[in-house]
Write a protein that holds these residues in place. Structure first.
Motif, PDB file in Angstrom:
ATOM      1  N   VAL A 193      10.685   9.169 -35.686  1.00  0.00           N
ATOM      2  CA  VAL A 193      11.376  10.404 -35.950  1.00  0.00           C
ATOM      3  C   VAL A 193      10.931  11.568 -35.485  1.00  0.00           C
ATOM      4  CG1 VAL A 193      12.201  11.812 -37.897  1.00  0.00           C
ATOM      5  CG2 VAL A 193      12.329   9.660 -38.211  1.00  0.00           C
ATOM      6  N   ARG A 194       9.401  11.624 -35.171  1.00  0.00           N
ATOM      7  CA  ARG A 194       8.664  12.750 -34.715  1.00  0.00           C
ATOM      8  C   ARG A 194       8.809  13.139 -33.221  1.00  0.00           C
ATOM      9  NH1 ARG A 194       2.757  13.693 -36.800  1.00  0.00           N
ATOM     10  NH2 ARG A 194       4.075  13.553 -38.838  1.00  0.00           N
ATOM     11  N   CYS A 195       8.559  11.750 -32.343  1.00  0.00           N
ATOM     12  CA  CYS A 195       8.330  11.834 -30.975  1.00  0.00           C
ATOM     13  C   CYS A 195       9.236  10.860 -30.285  1.00  0.00           C
ATOM     14  CB  CYS A 195       7.193  11.611 -30.276  1.00  0.00           C
ATOM     15  SG  CYS A 195       6.551   9.846 -30.765  1.00  0.00           S
ATOM     16  N   GLY A 196      10.217  10.101 -31.003  1.00  0.00           N
ATOM     17  CA  GLY A 196      11.033   9.274 -30.279  1.00  0.00           C
ATOM     18  C   GLY A 196      10.341   8.030 -29.661  1.00  0.00           C
ATOM     19  N   ASP A 251       7.363   3.924 -42.864  1.00  0.00           N
ATOM     20  CA  ASP A 251       6.278   4.786 -42.647  1.00  0.00           C
ATOM     21  C   ASP A 251       5.425   3.744 -42.030  1.00  0.00           C
ATOM     22  OD1 ASP A 251       7.407   7.046 -43.456  1.00  0.00           O
ATOM     23  OD2 ASP A 251       6.687   6.724 -45.610  1.00  0.00           O
ATOM     24  N   ILE A 252       5.267   3.879 -40.517  1.00  0.00           N
ATOM     25  CA  ILE A 252       4.061   3.072 -40.063  1.00  0.00           C
ATOM     26  C   ILE A 252       3.400   4.007 -38.811  1.00  0.00           C
ATOM     27  CG2 ILE A 252       5.526   1.116 -39.959  1.00  0.00           C
ATOM     28  CD1 ILE A 252       6.176   1.233 -37.235  1.00  0.00           C
ATOM     29  N   TRP A 253       2.343   3.485 -38.452  1.00  0.00           N
ATOM     30  CA  TRP A 253       1.400   4.322 -37.383  1.00  0.00           C
ATOM     31  C   TRP A 253       2.103   4.470 -36.144  1.00  0.00           C
ATOM     32  CZ3 TRP A 253      -2.956   7.064 -37.964  1.00  0.00           C
ATOM     33  CH2 TRP A 253      -3.472   7.362 -36.655  1.00  0.00           C
ATOM     34  N   CYS A 254       2.055   5.554 -35.618  1.00  0.00           N
ATOM     35  CA  CYS A 254       2.628   5.789 -34.420  1.00  0.00           C
ATOM     36  C   CYS A 254       1.742   6.397 -33.388  1.00  0.00           C
ATOM     37  CB  CYS A 254       3.711   7.015 -34.266  1.00  0.00           C
ATOM     38  SG  CYS A 254       4.308   7.442 -32.537  1.00  0.00           S
ATOM     39  N   PHE A 255       1.185   5.356 -32.433  1.00  0.00           N
ATOM     40  CA  PHE A 255       0.023   5.347 -31.414  1.00  0.00           C
ATOM     41  C   PHE A 255       0.345   6.701 -30.525  1.00  0.00           C
ATOM     42  CE2 PHE A 255       3.149   2.752 -28.875  1.00  0.00           C
ATOM     43  CZ  PHE A 255       2.826   3.391 -27.664  1.00  0.00           C
ATOM     44  N   LYS A 256       1.466   7.347 -30.387  1.00  0.00           N
ATOM     45  CA  LYS A 256       1.605   8.499 -29.480  1.00  0.00           C
ATOM     46  C   LYS A 256       1.421   9.650 -30.540  1.00  0.00           C
ATOM     47  CE  LYS A 256       4.840   7.794 -25.797  1.00  0.00           C
ATOM     48  NZ  LYS A 256       6.316   8.132 -25.208  1.00  0.00           N
ATOM     49  N   THR A 280       3.685   7.896 -39.289  1.00  0.00           N
ATOM     50  CA  THR A 280       4.919   8.749 -39.531  1.00  0.00           C
ATOM     51  C   THR A 280       6.131   8.098 -39.744  1.00  0.00           C
ATOM     52  OG1 THR A 280       5.264   8.295 -37.106  1.00  0.00           O
ATOM     53  CG2 THR A 280       4.194  10.445 -37.659  1.00  0.00           C
ATOM     54  N   PRO A 281       7.432   8.559 -40.200  1.00  0.00           N
ATOM     55  CA  PRO A 281       8.412   7.840 -40.675  1.00  0.00           C
ATOM     56  C   PRO A 281       9.266   7.318 -39.079  1.00  0.00           C
ATOM     57  CG  PRO A 281       8.894  10.117 -41.127  1.00  0.00           C
ATOM     58  CD  PRO A 281       7.660   9.997 -40.664  1.00  0.00           C
ATOM     59  N   HIS A 282       9.653   6.060 -39.226  1.00  0.00           N
ATOM     60  CA  HIS A 282      10.370   5.259 -38.118  1.00  0.00           C
ATOM     61  C   HIS A 282      11.756   5.070 -38.566  1.00  0.00           C
ATOM     62  CE1 HIS A 282       6.391   5.528 -36.438  1.00  0.00           C
ATOM     63  NE2 HIS A 282       6.759   5.024 -35.295  1.00  0.00           N
ATOM     64  N   GLU A 283      12.737   5.378 -37.827  1.00  0.00           N
ATOM     65  CA  GLU A 283      14.153   4.988 -38.135  1.00  0.00           C
ATOM     66  C   GLU A 283      14.334   3.529 -37.656  1.00  0.00           C
ATOM     67  OE1 GLU A 283      18.707   6.349 -38.100  1.00  0.00           O
ATOM     68  OE2 GLU A 283      17.191   7.643 -37.245  1.00  0.00           O
ATOM     69  N   GLU A 284      14.977   2.529 -38.231  1.00  0.00           N
ATOM     70  CA  GLU A 284      15.313   1.103 -37.843  1.00  0.00           C
ATOM     71  C   GLU A 284      16.664   0.955 -37.199  1.00  0.00           C
ATOM     72  OE1 GLU A 284      14.799  -3.412 -39.394  1.00  0.00           O
ATOM     73  OE2 GLU A 284      13.933  -1.817 -40.602  1.00  0.00           O
ATOM     74  N   GLN A 285      16.776   0.229 -36.103  1.00  0.00           N
ATOM     75  CA  GLN A 285      18.059   0.123 -35.585  1.00  0.00           C
ATOM     76  C   GLN A 285      17.823  -1.311 -35.034  1.00  0.00           C
ATOM     77  OE1 GLN A 285      17.097   2.735 -32.157  1.00  0.00           O
ATOM     78  NE2 GLN A 285      17.630   4.761 -33.484  1.00  0.00           N
TER      79      GLN A 285
END
Length: 63
Positions: free
Chosen positions: A15-18, A38-43, A48-53
């Motif tokens: 959600v933060r960086c895409g 909520d998982i780890w974003c390496f960027k 951070t929260p991630h939206e599932e598609q």
């Protein structure tokens, strides 16, 4: 003999960086589109929260 479970792939978008990540879930544990995980974003270097598609193959296609 080992039992093999069917799996589905899901695309998670930060959600933060895409940034896009792919995860695999057992077929019986599908989540709806828009589910937040909520998982780890390496960027972002943060949890951070991630939206599932579902079936978003943009990860491998040229954009």
């Amino acid at each position: 003999m080992r039992k093999r479970n069917a799996v589905n792939d899901s695309c998670l978008t930060c959600v933060r960086c895409g940034n896009k990540n792919t995860i695999f879930r057992n077929a019986g544990y599908k989540k709806s589109d828009g589910h937040i995980k909520d998982i780890w974003c390496f960027k972002c270097k943060d949890k951070t929260p991630h939206e599932e598609q579902k079936n978003d193959y943009g990860l491998w296609s040229e954009q």
